[in-house]
Design an enzyme around this catalytic site. Structure first.
Site, PDB file in Angstrom:
ATOM      1  N   SER A   1      39.179  35.290  34.873  1.00 47.95           N
ATOM      2  CA  SER A   1      39.912  36.394  35.483  1.00 47.95           C
ATOM      3  C   SER A   1      40.096  37.538  34.488  1.00 47.95           C
ATOM      4  O   SER A   1      39.129  38.138  34.044  1.00 47.95           O
ATOM      5  CB  SER A   1      41.251  35.894  36.025  1.00 47.95           C
ATOM      6  OG  SER A   1      41.867  36.862  36.839  1.00 47.95           O
TER       7      SER A   1
ATOM      8  N   ASP B   1      40.831  43.725  38.725  1.00 49.47           N
ATOM      9  CA  ASP B   1      40.609  43.044  37.454  1.00 49.47           C
ATOM     10  C   ASP B   1      39.181  42.507  37.458  1.00 49.47           C
ATOM     11  O   ASP B   1      38.451  42.673  38.450  1.00 49.47           O
ATOM     12  CB  ASP B   1      41.673  41.965  37.213  1.00 49.47           C
ATOM     13  CG  ASP B   1      41.530  40.767  38.135  1.00 49.47           C
ATOM     14  OD1 ASP B   1      40.896  40.896  39.214  1.00 49.47           O
ATOM     15  OD2 ASP B   1      42.049  39.689  37.804  1.00 49.47           O
TER      16      ASP B   1
ATOM     17  N   ASP C   1      37.472  39.738  37.911  1.00 46.63           N
ATOM     18  CA  ASP C   1      36.922  38.905  38.987  1.00 46.63           C
ATOM     19  C   ASP C   1      37.406  39.366  40.351  1.00 46.63           C
ATOM     20  O   ASP C   1      37.158  38.703  41.363  1.00 46.63           O
ATOM     21  CB  ASP C   1      37.216  37.422  38.761  1.00 46.63           C
ATOM     22  CG  ASP C   1      38.679  37.065  38.897  1.00 46.63           C
ATOM     23  OD1 ASP C   1      39.535  37.931  38.596  1.00 46.63           O
ATOM     24  OD2 ASP C   1      38.991  35.925  39.293  1.00 46.63           O
TER      25      ASP C   1
ATOM     26  N   ASP D   1      40.214  39.496  41.928  1.00 49.97           N
ATOM     27  CA  ASP D   1      41.219  38.829  42.762  1.00 49.97           C
ATOM     28  C   ASP D   1      42.581  39.518  42.653  1.00 49.97           C
ATOM     29  O   ASP D   1      43.510  39.180  43.388  1.00 49.97           O
ATOM     30  CB  ASP D   1      41.318  37.327  42.455  1.00 49.97           C
ATOM     31  CG  ASP D   1      41.807  37.010  41.054  1.00 49.97           C
ATOM     32  OD1 ASP D   1      41.888  37.926  40.212  1.00 49.97           O
ATOM     33  OD2 ASP D   1      42.093  35.823  40.784  1.00 49.97           O
TER      34      ASP D   1
END
Length: 556
Positions: free
Chosen positions: A154, A307, A309, A311
């Site tokens: 992440s 961000d 990734d 999510d």
């Protein structure tokens, strides 16, 4: 240097298929065996423990050793997870979907996992290319899979990677919760104890998902908020923060009928070094500076930032009082905007609910009550929020929003992009903007303000020391406000959220919550206050932030 530690490291070296970590470890072993104290300490750090598999899966720094993310550790995790799924399937053939982002070794870890799942007799499906985490979460449900694995860390620092696990079926594609984490960890440990991962069966007979999966996600997400005709006038800036969001966001924005954004070109494409930021997290100071500069040049209405990734989502708006003319909205502000949107749509629906983590703004509860909806407060993490009965919207203050629970049971920064675009277009039709919508929230539901004090540490024992000190000697007040009640959620009543969390309710109704971060070496303190006006609520939060900093300095 103990001979036992050296032999442990040599055994790991013998089974490591990665030449880079093999060479790295061989050098450390040689130096440690010759009496180098720093190398001996390095080996102890690498092999003195294992990266713990928990409800967030695995996450840590890349490198050789059981306390790092590497191909040996991932092989053990994949084989252990396969063993758990086969046991759970009771004779059936489980299906697992694997996704990966643009971080170092993400593709390698995903391919290793697919080969090991296939070698264990599972049906393994790998997504067609690097894609956002929400696409993997969607694919678990869309394909009717028994489980999913996303290789991502992440918004962690560049040298980290991780292994995030989802379960299908009755779990509806949510992240795992206890006791599944302990059960999977036990299977992984048995694989590790058995020895050489090179002996684990592998197969290249895994499948690669077609574009249909991505197209289905695009269609489902574009439908969150189809654009009205007036949306063509929106001027907005977007950054992918060097991650994998842009391709998917661009397709969905086009499908939903919104104008394409003006992009931060330096951060648009995946870059595992995250070269323009210290931490690829929109919450971190400086991470959005390039976005602010772009927005000033093009006179944008607002900024949206995913961000790496995708999510999570950050939103920023023009603010004449801000140092650079722009202000990033807090996760609570965005969560309340999106929560009010969902509540208006769901009003009158029996059993419909809003949910947020217990460290997020209590304003969501006020919104739910106003519209006659149920409200659930959960432990931190979407593994809990996504399981709230009747959920139509959920959020946590760390920029995570569950906007479309019918298709994705996890935070999804891309569906949140579409929902914010819809709100911005609606506001424009009424002659206002996102700042105006925030003002309307206060007028309708009450004025809430939030703050956070975070302490990043090099030594995790510092966090334990502070939590122990607060438990042994609870504070009686913060600033001018006395503590009215103190709750230790490690001792929560049955049926209530339980965890390593301390909650203080103050005499004026304000709330302070202290907990260790679940993904980073941080102690986090969350502060929430209400007031007769936005200014009064913000003033109360500011006073409490200063009081919290003084307390942490005293107890550290």
């Amino acid at each position: 240097m103990s001979e036992q530690r050296l032999e442990q490291a040599r055994a790991w070296l013998r089974q490591d298929p990665d030449h880079e970590t093999r060479d790295e470890l061989a050098g450390v072993i040689t130096r440690a065996a010759s009496g180098d104290a720093a190398a001996a300490a390095d080996l102890d750090d690498r092999f003195g423990s294992r990266l713990a598999f928990g409800t967030a899966g695995l996450r840590g720094a890349l490198g050789a050793g059981s306390n790092r993310m590497n191909r040996v550790l991932v092989a053990q995790a994949a084989a252990g997870f396969a063993s758990y799924l086969r046991e759970r399937a009771e004779g059936g053939t489980p299906t697992v979907v694997i996704g990966y982002d643009g971080r170092r070794n993400s593709r390698v870890f995903a391919t290793d996992s697919a080969e090991l799942f296939a070698g264990a007799g599972l049906r393994a499906i790998i997504l067609p290319r690097l894609l956002p985490t929400p696409v993997l979460a969607f694919a678990v449900r869309h394909l009717g899979a028994d489980a999913g694995v996303m290789v991502t860390a992440s918004h962690n620092p560049p040298n980290d990677n991780g292994y995030k696990v989802y379960l299908g079926g009755a779990d509806q594609g949510s992240q795992i919760v206890s006791p599944a984490d302990a059960e999977i960890a036990a299977h992984i440990q048995r694989i590790a104890d058995a020895g050489d991962v090179a002996a684990l069966p592998r197969s290249t007979a895994y499948e690669t998902a077609g574009e249909e999966v991505v197209e289905a996600y695009v269609t489902a997400t574009a439908s969150v908020a189809p654009a009205p005709a007036s949306a063509s006038e929106l001027r907005w800036v977007y950054t992918a923060m060097h991650g994998v969001g842009w391709e998917t966001v661009s397709r969905i924005v086009r499908a939903a009928g919104y104008p394409q954004p003006m992009v931060v070109g330096e951060q648009l494409e995946p870059d595992a070094t995250f070269r323009t930021v210290s931490f690829p997290n929109p919450e971190e100071p400086g991470a959005m500076d390039l976005s602010f500069a772009k927005a000033r040049r093009v006179q944008a209405d607002f900024i949206l930032a995913n961000d790496p990734d995708a999510d999570r989502l950050a939103v920023a708006i023009p603010d004449a009082n801000a140092e650079n003319g722009w202000r990033r909205l807090s996760g609570n502000e965005v969560g309340l905007l999106l929560g009010a949107r969902a509540a208006r749509a769901a009003a009158g629906t029996p059993g419909a609910s809003l949910a947020c983590s217990l460290v997020s703004s209590p304003g969501l509860g006020a919104i739910a009550a106003h519209h006659g909806l149920d409200f659930h407060e959960t432990l931190t993490g979407f593994k809990w929020i996504s399981r709230a009965p009747g959920i139509v919207f959920g959020f946590e203050e760390a920029l995570g929003y569950l906007v479309n629970p019918g298709t994705v049971r996890d935070k999804d920064g891309i569906s949140a992009v579409v929902a914010i675009l819809g709100l911005a277009a609606e506001a424009r039709d009424r002659g206002t903007d996102l700042a105006g919508l925030l003002s309307e929230l206060g007028d309708t539901y009450g004025h809430y303000s939030s703050g956070q004090v975070s302490v990043r540490v090099d030594d995790l024992s510092v966090i334990g020391k502070v939590m122990s000190s607060l438990r042994a000697s609870a504070p009686t007040g913060f600033g001018s406000q006395a503590v009215a009640s103190a709750d230790d959620l490690l001792r929560a009543a049955e049926g209530q959220p339980s965890g390593d969390v301390l909650r203080y309710r103050l005499a004026d109704g304000s709330r302070i919550i202290v907990r260790p971060s679940g993904t980073e070496p941080k102690l986090k303190v969350y502060i929430d206050a209400a007031g007769e006006s936005a200014a009064q609520a913000a003033e109360r939060v500011h006073e409490l932030e200063n009081a919290v900093r003084a307390l942490l300095a005293e107890r550290s």
